[in-house]
Design an enzyme around this catalytic site. Structure first.
Site, PDB file in Angstrom:
ATOM      1  N   CYS A 152       2.956   1.448  -9.672  1.00 51.19           N
ATOM      2  CA  CYS A 152       3.565   0.282 -10.302  1.00 51.19           C
ATOM      3  C   CYS A 152       5.047   0.243  -9.956  1.00 51.19           C
ATOM      4  O   CYS A 152       5.604   1.213  -9.469  1.00 51.19           O
ATOM      5  CB  CYS A 152       3.427   0.362 -11.824  1.00 51.19           C
ATOM      6  SG  CYS A 152       1.715   0.392 -12.366  1.00 51.19           S
ATOM      7  N   GLY A 168       2.705  -3.063  -6.559  1.00 54.68           N
ATOM      8  CA  GLY A 168       1.595  -3.497  -7.405  1.00 54.68           C
ATOM      9  C   GLY A 168       1.389  -4.992  -7.325  1.00 54.68           C
ATOM     10  O   GLY A 168       2.346  -5.750  -7.494  1.00 54.68           O
ATOM     11  N   ASN A 217       5.527   3.564 -14.900  1.00 51.76           N
ATOM     12  CA  ASN A 217       4.987   3.869 -13.576  1.00 51.76           C
ATOM     13  C   ASN A 217       4.596   5.343 -13.583  1.00 51.76           C
ATOM     14  O   ASN A 217       5.435   6.202 -13.835  1.00 51.76           O
ATOM     15  CB  ASN A 217       6.053   3.598 -12.515  1.00 51.76           C
ATOM     16  CG  ASN A 217       5.629   4.007 -11.104  1.00 51.76           C
ATOM     17  OD1 ASN A 217       6.456   4.306 -10.259  1.00 51.76           O
ATOM     18  ND2 ASN A 217       4.351   4.013 -10.836  1.00 51.76           N
TER      19      ASN A 217
END
Ligand code: AMP
Length: 492
Positions: free
Chosen positions: A2, A28, A102
């Protein structure tokens, strides 16, 4: 994987968060979201499935009023895909906390249990990020301070570190108070902080990658240290503190191989320069192992391998040619139910330039081989285009183990190299020969950029995880990954 960002400014931040998310889109493409806080302490937010440009329309942006906020782009790693996993996630107590994460927690099931039984908190999804948010919220609530100072917030981060295992780079918005960033004890996932002079105060950005700082007028201050937390209050004052009992910087080496933008520096190491060195080391290995090679041309598999491939060609003194043209506007490949579909989609994303292959011995270079699906298909395409011999070089060593720290990787037994020798992988993908970077060389290429880092997180190559991992967690992850329908390669 992410991408996360947080900005604290004198003026509205939504436009800058949007631009930042666009620059983090490679991390992402599944979902995107943003939360900003306005001067009345009201949160304005928007999150949905899809690309950044599709999630935020002008009508949404008009409503995203606020001078500090956070954003997230998501690639599903743990928990699954779907609207309920889009971030930032929110809990209303204490204060109203929004969080963007993340990484991946490896003990989130046990923590979810604790949260329910001991702390009476309900977790509604399988998302480890929801667990992380609730752990932090619980620890902050325990401080029982209606007006928390940076010290109260840092204490809650310390407690969060003691409970959470795995990888987490986090940016949180504490409503009415400010934005907070912190990195796990090992600093597995990247997080940097940048500064810009405003009219009356300094403005700050915290993000997964520093490549997005300069275009928005920020200068990099530094990377967030392992275990460290930074807090920017509503007035724009920056506080930071080491919140871990045992910080030890061990960043993920795969960020340098594949994930991060080449124009980013992570923990002071240039991703671009690391990739050039990966190319040089590969060239050295080829010269040592195949001194009389008959390579006519070096061709990268775009995009993540181009830097390494160019340097490899220079060092081998062999022409570098573009043999594939990427179809940039194809967008997301929608859920593909099986392996057959995945194979077909390589052709949708890459077009071949036959003239660079016809009658030649080509060395194809990719950053890594995961399932082997992309490489097999590409070698097939090269042969159809008339290549005489097709050799293959991987800038990363053989990937043999599943990832636990937030990289979307298939189960160990779906990795083509999990139980094969290099020769067997070459046979499987149809290469005339295959050469992998050695792990030692890969570590050298990266660590030379910052010699103070003594160790990197390299478990996908070695199977040695740097945080405690229970065998049951490994088994559970293995079975949840198996037969998943999501895409692995952005080329496949
Ligand atoms: P595969 O076909 O599974 O061997 O995929 C290999 C390709 O996937 C390489 O070209 C890499 O650039 C790319 N890749 C490596 N890791 C990932 C990842 N976690 N997500 C998406 N693509 C990846």
């Amino acid at each position: 994987m992410c991408g996360i960002v947080g900005i604290s400014s004198e003026t509205d931040v939504a436009g800058e968060i949007y631009d930042s998310l666009l620059m983090l889109q490679h991390r992402g493409q599944d979902a995107a979201g943003m939360v900003v806080c306005d001067s009345n302490g009201k949160l304005n937010s928007r999150k949905s499935m899809g690309y950044v440009r599709d999630v935020f329309q002008q009508s949404h942006m008009n409503k995203l009023v606020g001078s500090y906020g956070i954003g997230h782009v998501r690639y599903p790693t743990a928990g699954g895909a779907g609207k309920e996993f889009a971030q930032p996630m929110y809990v209303n107590s204490p204060y109203g906390i929004s969080l963007a994460h993340n990484g991946n927690l490896t003990n989130h099931k046990a923590l979810a249990n604790e949260l329910f039984h001991a702390e009476m908190r309900h977790i509604n999804t399988d998302s480890d990020s929801e667990v992380l948010l609730n752990i932090f919220a619980h620890e902050l609530a325990k401080q029982r301070e209606i007006y928390p100072t940076a010290q109260h917030i840092f204490k809650a981060v310390s407690k969060t570190h003691r409970r959470c295992e795995g990888a987490y780079a986090v940016i949180a918005l504490i409503t009415g108070h400010g934005i907070l960033g912190f990195r796990d004890n090992n600093a597995i996932r990247p997080l940097s902080i940048g500064i810009r002079e405003g009219k009356t105060r300094n403005e700050y950005i915290i993000a997964s990658e520093d490549a997005l700082f300069t275009s928005q007028g920020y200068t990099k201050l530094r990377d967030v240290e392992p275990g460290e937390a930074v807090f920017i209050d509503q007035k724009g004052e920056l506080f930071s503190q080491q919140c871990s009992d045992n910080p030890l910087k061990r960043p993920c080496i795969f960020e340098f191989v594949y994930f991060s933008r080449p124009d980013s520096k992570i923990d002071e190491i240039s991703v671009y320069k690391s990739r050039m060195r990966m190319g040089s080391k590969l060239a050295d290995s080829i010269k040592a192992q195949i001194p009389n090679h008959d390579i006519d041309v070096v061709i990268p598999i775009p995009d993540s391998s181009t830097t390494a491939a160019l340097q490899l060609a220079v060092d081998l003194d062999v022409p570098y040619r573009e043999g594939f043209v990427k179809n940039r506007y194809i967008g997301r490949t929608f859920i593909m139910p099986n392996q057959e579909e995945r194979k077909k989609s390589v052709r949708r994303k890459l077009n071949i330039l036959d003239l660079e292959f016809y009658g030649k011995n080509v060395l194809l270079v990719d950053d890594s081989i995961v399932r082997g699906t992309t490489s097999r298909k590409i070698i097939e395409m090269a042969k159809e285009a008339g290549a005489n011999k097709v050799y293959f070089a991987s800038a990363a060593p053989a990937i043999k183990y599943q990832n636990l720290y937030g990289i979307d990787m298939p189960a160990t037994d779906e990795l083509v190299a999990s139980n094969k020798t290099t020769e067997e992988v070459a046979l499987e993908i149809g290469a005339d020969w295959l050469i992998y970077q050695t792990l030692e060389d890969l570590i050298d290429t990266v660590s030379v950029g910052n010699t103070s880092i003594e160790e990197f997180e390299t478990s996908i190559f070695t199977g040695k995880y740097i945080t405690p991992v229970s065998p049951s967690y490994l088994e559970q992850l293995q079975s949840s990954r198996r037969n998943e329908t999501k895409i692995v390669s952005n080329k496949a």
